[in-house]
Design a protein around this motif. Structure first.
Motif, PDB file in Angstrom:
ATOM      1  N   ASN A 204       0.847  -1.194   0.000  1.00  0.00           N
ATOM      2  CA  ASN A 204       0.000   0.000   0.000  1.00  0.00           C
ATOM      3  C   ASN A 204       0.885   1.247   0.000  1.00  0.00           C
TER       4      ASN A 204
ATOM      5  N   GLN B 187      -1.844  -4.065  -5.684  1.00  0.00           N
ATOM      6  CA  GLN B 187      -2.309  -3.875  -7.066  1.00  0.00           C
ATOM      7  C   GLN B 187      -2.424  -2.393  -7.395  1.00  0.00           C
ATOM      8  N   LEU B 188      -2.130  -2.036  -8.646  1.00  0.00           N
ATOM      9  CA  LEU B 188      -2.367  -0.663  -9.053  1.00  0.00           C
ATOM     10  C   LEU B 188      -3.859  -0.371  -9.077  1.00  0.00           C
ATOM     11  N   LEU B 189      -4.222   0.804  -8.604  1.00  0.00           N
ATOM     12  CA  LEU B 189      -5.623   1.202  -8.568  1.00  0.00           C
ATOM     13  C   LEU B 189      -5.977   1.836  -9.926  1.00  0.00           C
TER      14      LEU B 189
ATOM     15  N   VAL C 296     -12.424  -1.538  -4.141  1.00  0.00           N
ATOM     16  CA  VAL C 296     -11.520  -1.377  -5.271  1.00  0.00           C
ATOM     17  C   VAL C 296     -11.173  -2.787  -5.776  1.00  0.00           C
TER      18      VAL C 296
ATOM     19  N   GLY D 187      -6.071  -0.482   3.560  1.00  0.00           N
ATOM     20  CA  GLY D 187      -4.833   0.273   3.699  1.00  0.00           C
ATOM     21  C   GLY D 187      -3.809  -0.458   4.538  1.00  0.00           C
ATOM     22  N   HIS D 188      -2.700   0.242   4.799  1.00  0.00           N
ATOM     23  CA  HIS D 188      -1.563  -0.374   5.467  1.00  0.00           C
ATOM     24  C   HIS D 188      -1.890  -0.835   6.886  1.00  0.00           C
ATOM     25  N   ASP D 189      -2.727  -0.046   7.590  1.00  0.00           N
ATOM     26  CA  ASP D 189      -2.951  -0.295   9.019  1.00  0.00           C
ATOM     27  C   ASP D 189      -4.372  -0.740   9.338  1.00  0.00           C
TER      28      ASP D 189
ATOM     29  N   ALA E  10      -8.026   2.594   6.524  1.00  0.00           N
ATOM     30  CA  ALA E  10      -8.358   3.367   5.317  1.00  0.00           C
ATOM     31  C   ALA E  10      -9.862   3.635   5.256  1.00  0.00           C
ATOM     32  N   GLY E  11     -10.234   4.614   4.426  1.00  0.00           N
ATOM     33  CA  GLY E  11     -11.654   4.875   4.217  1.00  0.00           C
ATOM     34  C   GLY E  11     -12.283   5.772   5.261  1.00  0.00           C
TER      35      GLY E  11
ATOM     36  N   ILE F 146      -1.343   4.858  -7.544  1.00  0.00           N
ATOM     37  CA  ILE F 146      -1.786   4.403  -6.225  1.00  0.00           C
ATOM     38  C   ILE F 146      -1.783   2.881  -6.191  1.00  0.00           C
TER      39      ILE F 146
ATOM     40  N   GLU G  30       1.367   2.923   3.424  1.00  0.00           N
ATOM     41  CA  GLU G  30       2.578   2.790   4.240  1.00  0.00           C
ATOM     42  C   GLU G  30       3.554   3.912   3.920  1.00  0.00           C
TER      43      GLU G  30
ATOM     44  N   VAL H 162      -2.707  -0.473  -3.943  1.00  0.00           N
ATOM     45  CA  VAL H 162      -3.589  -0.912  -2.870  1.00  0.00           C
ATOM     46  C   VAL H 162      -3.608  -2.440  -2.873  1.00  0.00           C
ATOM     47  N   ASN H 163      -3.375  -3.066  -1.746  1.00  0.00           N
ATOM     48  CA  ASN H 163      -3.334  -4.538  -1.702  1.00  0.00           C
ATOM     49  C   ASN H 163      -2.372  -5.121  -2.739  1.00  0.00           C
TER      50      ASN H 163
ATOM     51  N   SER I 165      -6.685   5.919   1.478  1.00  0.00           N
ATOM     52  CA  SER I 165      -6.117   4.565   1.338  1.00  0.00           C
ATOM     53  C   SER I 165      -5.076   4.207   2.390  1.00  0.00           C
ATOM     54  N   SER I 166      -4.824   5.086   3.360  1.00  0.00           N
ATOM     55  CA  SER I 166      -3.884   4.812   4.445  1.00  0.00           C
ATOM     56  C   SER I 166      -2.650   4.035   3.982  1.00  0.00           C
TER      57      SER I 166
ATOM     58  N   PHE J  35      -9.369   9.898  -7.113  1.00  0.00           N
ATOM     59  CA  PHE J  35      -8.642   8.856  -6.408  1.00  0.00           C
ATOM     60  C   PHE J  35      -8.945   7.475  -7.013  1.00  0.00           C
TER      61      PHE J  35
ATOM     62  N   LEU K 149     -11.064  -1.626   0.745  1.00  0.00           N
ATOM     63  CA  LEU K 149      -9.781  -0.949   0.904  1.00  0.00           C
ATOM     64  C   LEU K 149      -9.519  -0.744   2.399  1.00  0.00           C
TER      65      LEU K 149
END
Lengths: 324, 324
Positions: free
Chosen positions: A137, A156-158, B153, B160-162, B165-166, A151, A265, A153-154, A262-263, B261, B158
């Motif tokens: 991420n 993968q490119l968003l 997504v 996110g890292h922690d 997210a969202g 971006i 890292e 995410v997981n 998307s929080s 986004f 989603l």
């Protein structure tokens, strides 16, 4: 990865040059050549010339059977359809949809070819070979003529519903009547403040509203470029540092909103402006941690691209070639 | 899906009640019961009471071997760790980290238990049983006491890292000195304008700055609630409609940034405010299409939740139970 196919082709399709590189799994470029992007009247002629340019490079690494796939980074590139769509700066693609991935694949014995826009290719490159290795991420922000973003995410490119997700240069930072006009026709976009032209504009605005001495006054105001600000800031110029503070504050506040989305890292910055190092990166990170929602504070890394000195665009595009 | 296990458990853990439901693959609730969330001193006592409540429901559908998994929607729920973290409104979880998913799993013969926050559970519910069936990229925005969001997504939530997210209620809509104070301690957040309390505040502000007649004047200003605005707007009250125009403009502009986004296929709205239907949805969509970047214009759908009349929170949480 198929050990019988140890190479991919990366293509950096820019407004002036199109660079073709043969890349191995560690991100070393084994062979490279280029053609002039706009020396051709039609997309067919461009693809023909590109294929002619590629053939000897491919032979150099043992032939097409050694190649796993090809990735193209191109303006207005759509990943889902493999097309370039209405690219204003490309003479043979500005008023239509060019199925470039399929055209190259047809010329290269059915080689899998993927295509995406420049900033997404940069994000792929960071994940495969650069500062984002091992991350799932993160957000790459490219600071150039415009402000672009890729971006992830997981892992993968968003791309979003239509393939055009990740236009973070065009979130609105100033909704008021003083919002700067942006190239997209709207006002207040991040790009209008933090692109190279945005930074130059900030320089002119600050110089015009103060009498303070500055190295930036050695040039006519309308000739000041982003690079001049970096050089002056590096020499300790106070006005130049104020320009970086302003730019960094804007980028940090934008990243704080992106964290709520998307929080990630890490935020990874790419482009000329980042060469100023801490002079720009510190203001971004400080502004972010001041502006961001408490649960995100102090968590995100702020990094400069790991590909700045390599041929980042070719490497980034090549990373798409491993997807098959 | 395992045909031997045709049910999942959905748990809506709210500040007042915790509702347990047994749900089948079509989203029908086969059995349901509830306990008072805060009648217990510790998380252990709460889980014990919840298990006692669940047992007869589970027996009703044939026993624990008919259950594929359990999903919990809870304030400050972290999907990655299965914990509730520092939830300000829960007496037994406000000053620590409660591993609620594991605690329930241990009591239920090792049943897989997943946990997420309320808005993410709502998004799962829309995807499994509601307005987002068949969609892979959409955003659910919950308009309640706060403004929450669940972002999907590539068919995945989603996190996110922690895991946090969202949090789209906390993007900044007004960076100026007049930005409204938000419950999060910052100013200018979307939530400060578009939550139920935000809408009531807009009502008071507009009523105070005009002499125009309005049904809303039938109540002391400090007692006006979001619902009063909806009722008045439904009766054609001009001031109430102006409040909806203001709220819709803000939500549409926020969604325009969200499109840059993740470029979703649809924005799905959930919560009391949406019951006003077109009176609020039309201003949102109009504002969006006016504000959004040209490549996104006219593409996104604006939908009201497909779960408004069902027990949406239980259904949403239950959708997590199918993930195993």
């Amino acid at each position: 990865m198929d050990s019988q196919k140890p190479f991919v082709i990366g293509v950096d399709l820019g407004g002036t040059n199109t660079v073709f590189g043969i890349v191995d799994a560690r991100g070393s470029i084994a062979a490279e050549d280029s053609i002039k992007t706009q020396a051709y009247k039609t997309a067919e002629e461009f693809v023909e010339a590109g294929t002619v340019c590629l053939k000897p490079l491919i032979e150099q690494v043992g032939g097409i059977e050694k190649i796993a796939g090809m990735g193209i980074g191109a303006p207005n590139g759509n990943y889902y359809s493999g097309t370039i769509e209405y690219a204003p700066n490309l003479s043979w693609a500005h008023d239509g949809v060019v199925p470039l991935a399929k055209m190259f694949s047809d010329k290269l014995a059915g080689l899998p070819v993927r295509l995406t826009n420049d900033a997404n290719a940069a994000a792929m490159g960071e994940m495969a070979y650069g500062a984002a290795r091992g991350m799932k991420n993160f957000i790459v922000i490219t600071l150039g003529t415009g402000v672009g973003s890729g971006i992830v995410v997981n892992g993968q490119l968003l791309y979003g519903h239509d393939g055009f997700a990740g236009e973070l240069g065009h979130v609105i930072m100033d909704r008021g009547p003083k919002g700067r006009t942006c190239g997209c026709g709207r006002t207040g976009c991040l790009e209008a403040y933090c692109s190279a032209t945005g930074v130059a504009r900030t320089a002119r605005e600050i110089l015009a509203t103060t009498d303070r001495p500055s190295l930036l006054r050695n040039k006519p105001a309308d000739e000041i470029e982003s690079l001049d600000v970096s050089i002056a800031a590096g020499k300790g110029d106070e006005v130049a540092n104020e320009i970086f503070q302003f730019t960094g504050k804007m980028l940090g506040e934008a990243c704080a909103d992106f964290a709520a989305f998307s929080s990630p890292e890490a935020f990874i910055f790419f482009g000329g402006l980042c060469k100023a190092g801490d002079l720009i990166m510190k203001p971004i990170e400080e502004s972010y941690n001041k502006a961001v929602l408490k649960i995100f504070r102090g968590k995100a890394k702020f990094l400069v691209s790991g590909l700045m000195n390599a041929n980042a665009a070719v490497l980034g595009a090549s990373a798409l070639g491993w997807e098959e």
